[in-house]
Design an enzyme around this catalytic site. Structure first.
Site, PDB file in Angstrom:
ATOM      1  N   PRO A 155      19.810   5.933   2.296  1.00 54.02           N
ATOM      2  CA  PRO A 155      20.050   7.338   2.665  1.00 54.02           C
ATOM      3  C   PRO A 155      18.780   8.061   3.081  1.00 54.02           C
ATOM      4  CG  PRO A 155      20.154   7.085   0.284  1.00 54.02           C
ATOM      5  CD  PRO A 155      20.071   5.702   0.863  1.00 54.02           C
ATOM      6  N   TYR A 156      17.665   7.680   2.491  1.00 56.38           N
ATOM      7  CA  TYR A 156      16.366   8.256   2.847  1.00 56.38           C
ATOM      8  C   TYR A 156      16.021   7.926   4.292  1.00 56.38           C
ATOM      9  CZ  TYR A 156      11.215   8.780   2.550  1.00 56.38           C
ATOM     10  OH  TYR A 156       9.898   9.127   2.754  1.00 56.38           O
ATOM     11  N   VAL A 157      16.194   6.647   4.657  1.00 52.69           N
ATOM     12  CA  VAL A 157      15.901   6.212   6.020  1.00 52.69           C
ATOM     13  C   VAL A 157      16.832   6.901   7.015  1.00 52.69           C
ATOM     14  CG1 VAL A 157      15.981   4.232   7.586  1.00 52.69           C
ATOM     15  CG2 VAL A 157      14.899   4.004   5.343  1.00 52.69           C
ATOM     16  N   LYS A 160      15.524  10.535   7.391  1.00 58.93           N
ATOM     17  CA  LYS A 160      14.197  10.642   8.001  1.00 58.93           C
ATOM     18  C   LYS A 160      14.178  10.125   9.441  1.00 58.93           C
ATOM     19  CE  LYS A 160      11.374  12.350   4.781  1.00 58.93           C
ATOM     20  NZ  LYS A 160      10.510  13.531   5.002  1.00 58.93           N
TER      21      LYS A 160
END
Length: 258
Positions: A155-157, A160
């Protein structure tokens, strides 16, 4: 002359880590600095530090997961100083999740902090710049993991990588307004937040930095002060006409193979 002499700079997520280092670097270069964040104690302490050193600074308490509070940060700065010249989006959520175990709630948290907050901060800041017919600069702190990243950063990738695309889109849209928007894909950095993440999600001990450094090409992690100096350069006129660039600030080379 200082690089940011008399500029009004807002650093979202500026009470610790790369954000706090950027606030200090901007103040040293002559800027009036506003920092936002959820926790008043470190934010107010940073403002006290900056003003004690002769600068002008303010803390804006805000939960950046709330789009209305994100917009309010910019409004507060404009009300206090009459304008905003530079914006740094440095807040980041790095909690872990894979494609298979990420819940909708976790995914939404990452989108809120890592993508939606920068979007609406830029919207409010660029509106002020365009409304005044004045140039301005934005730097988004992204991540080298936006190129793909580890499986546990799904989810971070996703968020971002969206920010990297947004950086280019907004830069293109506002290049004729003389608003320059760039991003930094930063690599592994020694911050308070990274320390907490390593301990919470990876069971790291007190020596995790030393163990990590031994595996890295330069033998150490990146430092917030180094990133801050680069951010200030991009905010300043010294970086010329550069806009729409998402720069890999890392010691690993994308596409390089051993």
């Amino acid at each position: 002359m200082p690089l940011l002499d008399d500029k009004v700079v807002l650093v979202n997520g500026g009470s610790q880590g790369v954000g706090a280092a950027t606030a200090r670097a901007a103040a040293r270069e002559g800027a009036v600095v506003a920092v936002s964040g959820r926790r008043p104690e470190p934010g107010e302490a940073l403002v006290t530090e900056l003003t004690a050193a002769g600068g002008e600074a303010m803390f804006v308490p805000a939960d950046l997961a709330d789009a209305a509070q994100v917009t309010s940060c910019v409004t507060r700065v404009v009300e206090a100083y009459g304008r905003i010249d530079c914006l740094v989006n440095s807040a980041g959520l790095t909690s872990r999740g894979t494609l298979l175990d990420t819940t909708p709630e976790l995914f939404d948290q990452h989108i809120a902090i890592n993508l939606r907050a920068p979007f609406f901060a830029m919207q409010a800041a660029v509106r002020d710049m365009v409304g005044r017919g004045a140039p301005g600069t934005v730097v988004n702190i992204i991540t080298s993991s936006a190129h793909g990243g580890q499986p546990f950063l799904a989810p971070y990738v996703a968020a971002k990588a969206g920010l990297a695309g947004l950086t280019r889109n907004a830069a293109h849209a506002h290049r004729h307004d003389r608003v320059r928007i760039n991003g930094l894909n930063i690599g592994w950095t020694a911050t308070e937040g990274e320390d907490a993440t390593q301990r919470a999600f990876h069971g790291a001990g007190d020596d995790w930095r030393e163990q990590a450094a031994a595996r890295l090409p330069m033998g150490r992690l990146g430092l917030p002060d180094e990133i801050a100096d680069f951010v200030v350069f991009l905010l300043s006129d010294r970086s010329g006409v550069v806009t729409g660039s998402v720069i890999d600030w890392d010691q690993n080379v994308l596409g390089g193979l051993d």
